[in-house]
Write an enzyme that holds these catalytic residues in place. Structure first.
Site, PDB file in Angstrom:
ATOM      1  N   CYS A   1       0.844  -1.187   0.000  1.00 40.00           N
ATOM      2  CA  CYS A   1       0.000   0.000   0.000  1.00 40.00           C
ATOM      3  C   CYS A   1       0.880   1.239   0.000  1.00 40.00           C
ATOM      4  O   CYS A   1       1.878   1.295   0.716  1.00 40.00           O
ATOM      5  CB  CYS A   1      -0.904  -0.007   1.229  1.00 40.00           C
ATOM      6  SG  CYS A   1      -2.054   1.375   1.300  1.00 40.00           S
TER       7      CYS A   1
ATOM      8  N   HIS B   1      -8.934  -3.510  -3.200  1.00 43.08           N
ATOM      9  CA  HIS B   1      -8.021  -2.809  -2.286  1.00 43.08           C
ATOM     10  C   HIS B   1      -8.382  -1.324  -2.216  1.00 43.08           C
ATOM     11  O   HIS B   1      -8.454  -0.739  -1.133  1.00 43.08           O
ATOM     12  CB  HIS B   1      -6.579  -3.010  -2.768  1.00 43.08           C
ATOM     13  CG  HIS B   1      -5.545  -2.332  -1.938  1.00 43.08           C
ATOM     14  ND1 HIS B   1      -4.665  -3.021  -1.144  1.00 43.08           N
ATOM     15  CD2 HIS B   1      -5.238  -1.012  -1.785  1.00 43.08           C
ATOM     16  CE1 HIS B   1      -3.858  -2.151  -0.529  1.00 43.08           C
ATOM     17  NE2 HIS B   1      -4.184  -0.930  -0.916  1.00 43.08           N
ATOM     18  N   GLU B   2      -8.619  -0.705  -3.373  1.00 43.41           N
ATOM     19  CA  GLU B   2      -8.932   0.731  -3.392  1.00 43.41           C
ATOM     20  C   GLU B   2     -10.308   1.016  -2.806  1.00 43.41           C
ATOM     21  O   GLU B   2     -10.486   2.006  -2.085  1.00 43.41           O
ATOM     22  CB  GLU B   2      -8.801   1.299  -4.803  1.00 43.41           C
ATOM     23  CG  GLU B   2      -7.398   1.208  -5.385  1.00 43.41           C
ATOM     24  CD  GLU B   2      -6.292   1.666  -4.444  1.00 43.41           C
ATOM     25  OE1 GLU B   2      -6.473   2.698  -3.746  1.00 43.41           O
ATOM     26  OE2 GLU B   2      -5.241   1.009  -4.394  1.00 43.41           O
TER      27      GLU B   2
ATOM     28  N   HIS C   1     -10.142   1.220   0.844  1.00 40.29           N
ATOM     29  CA  HIS C   1      -9.702   2.535   1.338  1.00 40.29           C
ATOM     30  C   HIS C   1     -10.883   3.482   1.516  1.00 40.29           C
ATOM     31  O   HIS C   1     -10.937   4.251   2.476  1.00 40.29           O
ATOM     32  CB  HIS C   1      -8.699   3.182   0.375  1.00 40.29           C
ATOM     33  CG  HIS C   1      -7.288   2.775   0.588  1.00 40.29           C
ATOM     34  ND1 HIS C   1      -6.597   3.010   1.759  1.00 40.29           N
ATOM     35  CD2 HIS C   1      -6.416   2.125  -0.229  1.00 40.29           C
ATOM     36  CE1 HIS C   1      -5.369   2.538   1.658  1.00 40.29           C
ATOM     37  NE2 HIS C   1      -5.229   1.991   0.458  1.00 40.29           N
TER      38      HIS C   1
END
Length: 179
Positions: free
Chosen positions: A102, A144-145, A148
């Protein structure tokens, strides 16, 4: 990464909070501006580092608390832009644990299991709604994004007993995910 304008977890508790979406048509100009800022941040990052597995960046990582992210699949200069993304379906089959990193805590890696495919409802910068299924390594990057944007870090998905390892101990650098 901090010097390139990327918020770091230890300095920014906002990375651990869900963020708000854009309300179309009122926030259309703000969405375009946010995506442009994400593209500029990626341009700066790519000048100093290559990403063999692809890369992504979410708006909270550059200090913008909005639901926007950009993903570049491995070997591609074509961006996947995600405005107001949300995962609406996950394949029941999970991938094997694979190392992720990351930009907001760049010096460590951790092995994470993710679904082999996800379906995401998102918007284009003009507000058009789309439904897209992402699989394999691209699905992993997109998930993954989106994490966030929900205030979740990949380290939250580590298997019991698994920990983060230093990038020096990580031996997969430069090797893309194989599907």
């Amino acid at each position: 990464m901090r010097e390139l304008g990327i918020s770091q977890v230890e300095d920014d508790p906002g990375l651990l909070c869900p963020v708000d979406g854009f309300a179309y048509p009122f926030d259309a100009a703000l969405a375009v501006d946010t995506m442009n800022q994400l593209r500029e941040a990626v341009r700066r990052i790519r000048q100093v580092h290559t990403f063999s597995k692809g890369m992504g960046l979410a708006a909270p990582q550059i200090g913008i608390a909005r639901r926007a992210a950009i993903v570049f699949p491995a070997g591609s200069d074509e961006a996947i832009t995600l405005v107001n993304p949300r995962i609406v379906d996950r394949s029941p089959t999970m991938d094997v644990p694979r190392f992720e990193g990351c930009l907001s805590f760049f010096d460590v890696r951790g092995r994470v299991r993710r679904p082999l495919a996800i379906t995401v409802e998102h918007q284009r910068e003009d507000g058009t709604v789309e439904l897209t299924t992402f699989g394999g390594s691209v699905g992993r990057l997109v998930a993954h994004e989106i994490d966030h944007l929900d205030g979740i870090l990949y380290s939250h998905w580590l298997e019991p007993g698994e920990g983060l390892i230093s990038v020096e101990d990580y031996r997969g650098t430069g090797v893309g995910w194989q599907y």
